[in-house]
Motif scaffolding. Sequence first.
Motif, short mmCIF file in Angstrom:
data_model
loop_
_atom_site.label_atom_id
_atom_site.label_comp_id
_atom_site.label_asym_id
_atom_site.label_seq_id
_atom_site.Cartn_x
_atom_site.Cartn_y
_atom_site.Cartn_z
N ARG A 285 0.82 -1.20 0.00
CA ARG A 285 0.00 0.00 0.00
C ARG A 285 0.87 1.27 0.00
O ARG A 285 1.88 1.34 0.70
CB ARG A 285 -0.92 0.01 1.22
N ASP A 290 -5.86 4.82 -1.72
CA ASP A 290 -6.86 3.82 -1.35
C ASP A 290 -6.70 2.54 -2.17
O ASP A 290 -7.52 1.64 -2.08
CB ASP A 290 -8.28 4.36 -1.51
N ASN A 291 -5.65 2.47 -2.99
CA ASN A 291 -5.42 1.27 -3.77
C ASN A 291 -3.91 1.12 -4.01
O ASN A 291 -3.14 2.05 -3.79
CB ASN A 291 -6.19 1.29 -5.09
N TRP A 328 -3.15 -5.17 -8.99
CA TRP A 328 -3.96 -4.09 -8.41
C TRP A 328 -4.75 -4.63 -7.23
O TRP A 328 -5.23 -5.77 -7.26
CB TRP A 328 -4.91 -3.51 -9.46
N GLN A 329 -4.88 -3.80 -6.21
CA GLN A 329 -5.66 -4.15 -5.04
C GLN A 329 -6.27 -2.87 -4.48
O GLN A 329 -5.66 -1.80 -4.57
CB GLN A 329 -4.77 -4.82 -3.99
N GLN A 330 -7.47 -2.99 -3.96
CA GLN A 330 -8.16 -1.84 -3.40
C GLN A 330 -8.36 -2.06 -1.90
O GLN A 330 -8.77 -3.15 -1.48
CB GLN A 330 -9.52 -1.64 -4.09
N ASP A 331 -8.07 -1.04 -1.12
CA ASP A 331 -8.19 -1.17 0.33
C ASP A 331 -9.61 -1.60 0.73
O ASP A 331 -10.59 -1.26 0.06
CB ASP A 331 -7.89 0.18 1.00
#
Length: 374
Positions: A285, A290-291, A328-331
């Motif tokens: 992060r 936020d991602n 990709w990852q989103q919180d």
Amino acid sequence: MKKLIALLLSLALGLQLAACGAAPASGGSAPASEPASAAADGTVQAEGMLWPVTPLPEKTKLTVSYLANSTAEAVTYLAQQKGWLEACNLEVEMVYFAGGPAQMEASTSWDVGTSGIGGMITGFSLNGEEDIWTRHPNFSECNRPRFGVPVLFPSCGNPDNGVHIFDGKAYPMETHGFADLCAWEVDSVGPDGVTLALESTPLTKFLYPFDFTLLLNYNLEGNKALVSLTVINEGNTDMPFSFGYHPYFTASKLENVEFDIKCATCSDNAKGEQPAAPEKITLTRKEGADNSVRLLTGVQFPMTLTDKGNGHKVTVDADETFENGVLWQQDAESFVCMEPWNGWANSVNEDGKHEVLEPDEAMTSEWSITIEKA
């Protein structure tokens, strides 16, 4: 196994019903077929069916869920009325929900559900454990399907200023193109899997002024899902494009995920010179964001991720038409995307950085997802 049976059955019956006419008007009913008798090879072909099928060895019950007021249930309804499900040794109960969140809240009460989103994988499980992540609200909204395995065409990422330039004219383009927002049709079902088709329309030509056909094939080989895309230029001018996929994989926690990826460059910004990739690719992060994202070029497929939390290993392999990748990852969400890309942000606008098909020319690309225990 139940979900695979129902998926193939529904698509196969969709083709058969296409040749039999539309669904009956409200209040009407479809005439039942005569009971099907088994052939010498064990297959059955009830009246109105276009090809014989091998019934299941024993009666299997399925509960299939739909969104209320959708047309998706017409296939199952008519197949039930015509006796085709019975011929396959299937007993199906249809249940309805007012919206996607309610449908997903009750997901333990049904075996198979349809969201109405066309052209993409929405589930792939290993021993009953789902590895494809779904975002509940998108089952009932018209937003971009940020879940499952969206198809990216005719571009990946965002073009500069949100437009593509063709013959000096600006055409607005959504992030990742529009293929994942369109309704695909079933082209064929057979031993080589399920093939879906998407053709250009006046609406797509408002965004992308070219005549095209996309043929998307899905097949299963044990714990491997095989995907191929054929792009056909149906017009009389050269057609520029890029393509890719955006698979969302279930993850216990981002901290539990480790990647095994070899690539040339790795950064969190598509613009400017791309820095050389480190020996070990990580997804962490960024403070204030936020991602989390990693943009990869020169990827040497396969890419793998291992989740020590759920004990699953996911491998994404691809042919030589794919050179790039994205993590990709989103919180606050339990997924990690590991995406094979042919293109790059704005690549359709840049000479030499996208595919070009001449009139009547076609191009096929292939990739796969393998799920296994780590």
